[in-house]
Design a protein around this motif. Structure first.
Motif, PDB file in Angstrom:
ATOM      1  N   ILE A 138       0.852  -1.189   0.000  1.00 22.58           N
ATOM      2  CA  ILE A 138       0.000   0.000   0.000  1.00 22.58           C
ATOM      3  C   ILE A 138       0.889   1.241   0.000  1.00 22.58           C
ATOM      4  O   ILE A 138       1.765   1.382   0.873  1.00 22.58           O
ATOM      5  N   ALA A 139       0.677   2.106  -0.980  1.00 22.19           N
ATOM      6  CA  ALA A 139       1.446   3.354  -1.070  1.00 22.19           C
ATOM      7  C   ALA A 139       0.551   4.502  -0.619  1.00 22.19           C
ATOM      8  O   ALA A 139      -0.576   4.634  -1.107  1.00 22.19           O
ATOM      9  N   ILE A 140       1.036   5.293   0.323  1.00 21.08           N
ATOM     10  CA  ILE A 140       0.265   6.472   0.753  1.00 21.08           C
ATOM     11  C   ILE A 140       1.128   7.705   0.530  1.00 21.08           C
ATOM     12  O   ILE A 140       2.135   7.912   1.208  1.00 21.08           O
ATOM     13  N   ASP A 141       0.743   8.494  -0.463  1.00 20.44           N
ATOM     14  CA  ASP A 141       1.480   9.722  -0.773  1.00 20.44           C
ATOM     15  C   ASP A 141       0.605  10.924  -0.474  1.00 20.44           C
ATOM     16  O   ASP A 141      -0.610  10.805  -0.307  1.00 20.44           O
ATOM     17  N   LEU A 186       7.183   2.381  -5.758  1.00 28.62           N
ATOM     18  CA  LEU A 186       6.407   1.140  -5.910  1.00 28.62           C
ATOM     19  C   LEU A 186       5.281   1.357  -6.924  1.00 28.62           C
ATOM     20  O   LEU A 186       4.101   1.351  -6.556  1.00 28.62           O
ATOM     21  N   PRO A 187       5.644   1.537  -8.203  1.00 31.87           N
ATOM     22  CA  PRO A 187       4.575   1.795  -9.188  1.00 31.87           C
ATOM     23  C   PRO A 187       3.592   0.626  -9.300  1.00 31.87           C
ATOM     24  O   PRO A 187       2.485   0.803  -9.779  1.00 31.87           O
ATOM     25  N   ASP A 188       4.001  -0.565  -8.837  1.00 30.29           N
ATOM     26  CA  ASP A 188       3.114  -1.727  -8.911  1.00 30.29           C
ATOM     27  C   ASP A 188       2.330  -1.967  -7.626  1.00 30.29           C
ATOM     28  O   ASP A 188       1.682  -3.010  -7.481  1.00 30.29           O
ATOM     29  N   ALA A 189       2.407  -1.041  -6.673  1.00 28.18           N
ATOM     30  CA  ALA A 189       1.655  -1.225  -5.417  1.00 28.18           C
ATOM     31  C   ALA A 189       0.181  -1.466  -5.763  1.00 28.18           C
ATOM     32  O   ALA A 189      -0.381  -0.783  -6.624  1.00 28.18           O
ATOM     33  N   GLU A 190      -0.408  -2.450  -5.087  1.00 30.54           N
ATOM     34  CA  GLU A 190      -1.793  -2.824  -5.420  1.00 30.54           C
ATOM     35  C   GLU A 190      -2.781  -1.749  -5.003  1.00 30.54           C
ATOM     36  O   GLU A 190      -3.846  -1.605  -5.603  1.00 30.54           O
ATOM     37  N   LEU A 191      -2.446  -1.002  -3.953  1.00 26.75           N
ATOM     38  CA  LEU A 191      -3.345   0.078  -3.518  1.00 26.75           C
ATOM     39  C   LEU A 191      -2.539   1.361  -3.352  1.00 26.75           C
ATOM     40  O   LEU A 191      -1.517   1.381  -2.659  1.00 26.75           O
ATOM     41  N   LYS A 192      -2.990   2.407  -4.015  1.00 25.30           N
ATOM     42  CA  LYS A 192      -2.310   3.703  -3.919  1.00 25.30           C
ATOM     43  C   LYS A 192      -3.301   4.757  -3.446  1.00 25.30           C
ATOM     44  O   LYS A 192      -4.371   4.909  -4.049  1.00 25.30           O
ATOM     45  N   LEU A 194      -6.008   6.668  -5.567  1.00 30.99           N
ATOM     46  CA  LEU A 194      -7.309   7.186  -5.128  1.00 30.99           C
ATOM     47  C   LEU A 194      -7.055   8.398  -4.256  1.00 30.99           C
ATOM     48  O   LEU A 194      -6.265   8.318  -3.307  1.00 30.99           O
ATOM     49  N   GLU A 195      -7.691   9.513  -4.569  1.00 30.58           N
ATOM     50  CA  GLU A 195      -7.474  10.719  -3.763  1.00 30.58           C
ATOM     51  C   GLU A 195      -8.459  10.743  -2.596  1.00 30.58           C
ATOM     52  O   GLU A 195      -9.657  10.535  -2.766  1.00 30.58           O
ATOM     53  N   LEU A 196      -7.902  10.974  -1.406  1.00 33.93           N
ATOM     54  CA  LEU A 196      -8.723  11.004  -0.193  1.00 33.93           C
ATOM     55  C   LEU A 196      -8.426  12.318   0.518  1.00 33.93           C
ATOM     56  O   LEU A 196      -7.279  12.557   0.907  1.00 33.93           O
ATOM     57  N   ASP A 197      -9.439  13.176   0.634  1.00 30.74           N
ATOM     58  CA  ASP A 197      -9.237  14.454   1.327  1.00 30.74           C
ATOM     59  C   ASP A 197      -9.631  14.260   2.792  1.00 30.74           C
ATOM     60  O   ASP A 197     -10.786  13.976   3.090  1.00 30.74           O
ATOM     61  N   SER A 198      -8.641  14.407   3.677  1.00 30.78           N
ATOM     62  CA  SER A 198      -8.902  14.116   5.098  1.00 30.78           C
ATOM     63  C   SER A 198      -9.442  15.322   5.868  1.00 30.78           C
ATOM     64  O   SER A 198      -9.720  15.211   7.060  1.00 30.78           O
ATOM     65  N   SER A 199      -9.610  16.490   5.191  1.00 32.10           N
ATOM     66  CA  SER A 199     -10.168  17.660   5.891  1.00 32.10           C
ATOM     67  C   SER A 199     -11.551  17.282   6.424  1.00 32.10           C
ATOM     68  O   SER A 199     -12.384  16.775   5.673  1.00 32.10           O
TER      69      SER A 199
END
Ligand code: DC
Length: 232
Positions: free
Chosen positions: A13-16, A143-149, A204-209
């Motif tokens: 899992i990649a979290i950017d 990790l361009p192949d990460a299953e979840l980004k 997937l973009e997730l806005d945490s505001s």
């Protein structure tokens, strides 16, 4: 190559996302819930920055940086506040969070030689899967192949407010000052030539505001279970 035992039971899992969006807290909690390993790549850039500063090596001193990167040993271990960081055996967990490191780390993170070595170490750490890695270029480059980004964001105001609440009353830091610093760090991270901070096209973009940490964690854990089922 034969798949290593257990690989198909885990994903990466990649979290950017930008500074202060809550990536490290969220990534650590997601890893805890899934029984995965959490890797804070920002801490690795900070550890290099701290070491370079101590040796008076500037961010554009190519050859001394190359020598430093040829010998530096960075270790990440689960610790009380998430992750303990060691450089050549020395515990630098607190030192890498100093203002001095925070103000300079974007400049060191723009160095090709530093990025190349750290990206290689990060890929090695993730090769057995079961990793939650947070940073700026994990989904696009490491990790361009990460299953979840996931691309985790929050408004500059919200991010400054979160940092402000963590500071001591006598810190002398103002909310406006923090907003300016965060905006400047975003600008440097997004405009550097090598691996700038951008959302991977399949992230997937997730806005945490306005969301609680628990809500963000729950939605990433849910997504990861879906991805895991798909990967099987
Ligand atoms: O997430 P953080 O604030 O600890 O990150 C410190 C710095 O390192 C920040 O300026 C962005 C940079 N960084 C990076 O360029 N690439 C990464 N994968 C992680 C962090």
């Amino acid at each position: 190559m034969a798949q290593l035992e257990g690989d198909s039971d885990r994903i990466n899992i990649a979290i950017d996302g930008p500074a202060g969006a809550g990536k490290s807290t969220v990534a650590r909690l997601v890893a805890g819930q899934l029984g995965y390993v959490y890797i804070d790549t920002g801490a690795m850039y900070r550890a290099v920055t701290y070491s370079a500063q101590r040796l008076s090596i500037a961010a554009n001193d190519h050859e001394p940086l190359q020598r430093l990167m040829g010998s530096i040993q960075i270790q990440l271990e689960p610790g009380e506040q998430g992750q303990s960081v060691y450089v050549n055996g020395e515990d630098v967990t607190d030192k890498i969070r100093s203002m001095e490191v925070t103000r300079q780390v974007s400049y060191y993170a723009a160095s090709g030689v530093i990025r190349e070595v750290l990206s290689r170490i990060q890929r090695e750490l993730a090769c057995r899967k079961g990793v939650v890695m947070d940073g700026r270029d994990i989904g696009t480059h490491v990790l361009p192949d990460a299953e979840l980004k996931i691309f985790l964001t929050a408004s500059v105001r919200e991010r400054a407010l979160r940092r402000f609440k963590e500071l001591r009353d006598d810190s002398g830091v103002t909310l406006e000052g923090l907003e300016r610093e965060i905006a400047e760090r975003d600008r440097l991270d997004a405009s550097r030539e090598i691996s700038p901070l951008i959302r991977a096209s399949d992230a997937l973009e997730l806005d945490s505001s306005g969301l609680t940490i628990e809500e963000v964690v729950a939605s990433i854990v849910h997504l990861s279970r879906t991805k895991l089922a798909e990967a099987k």
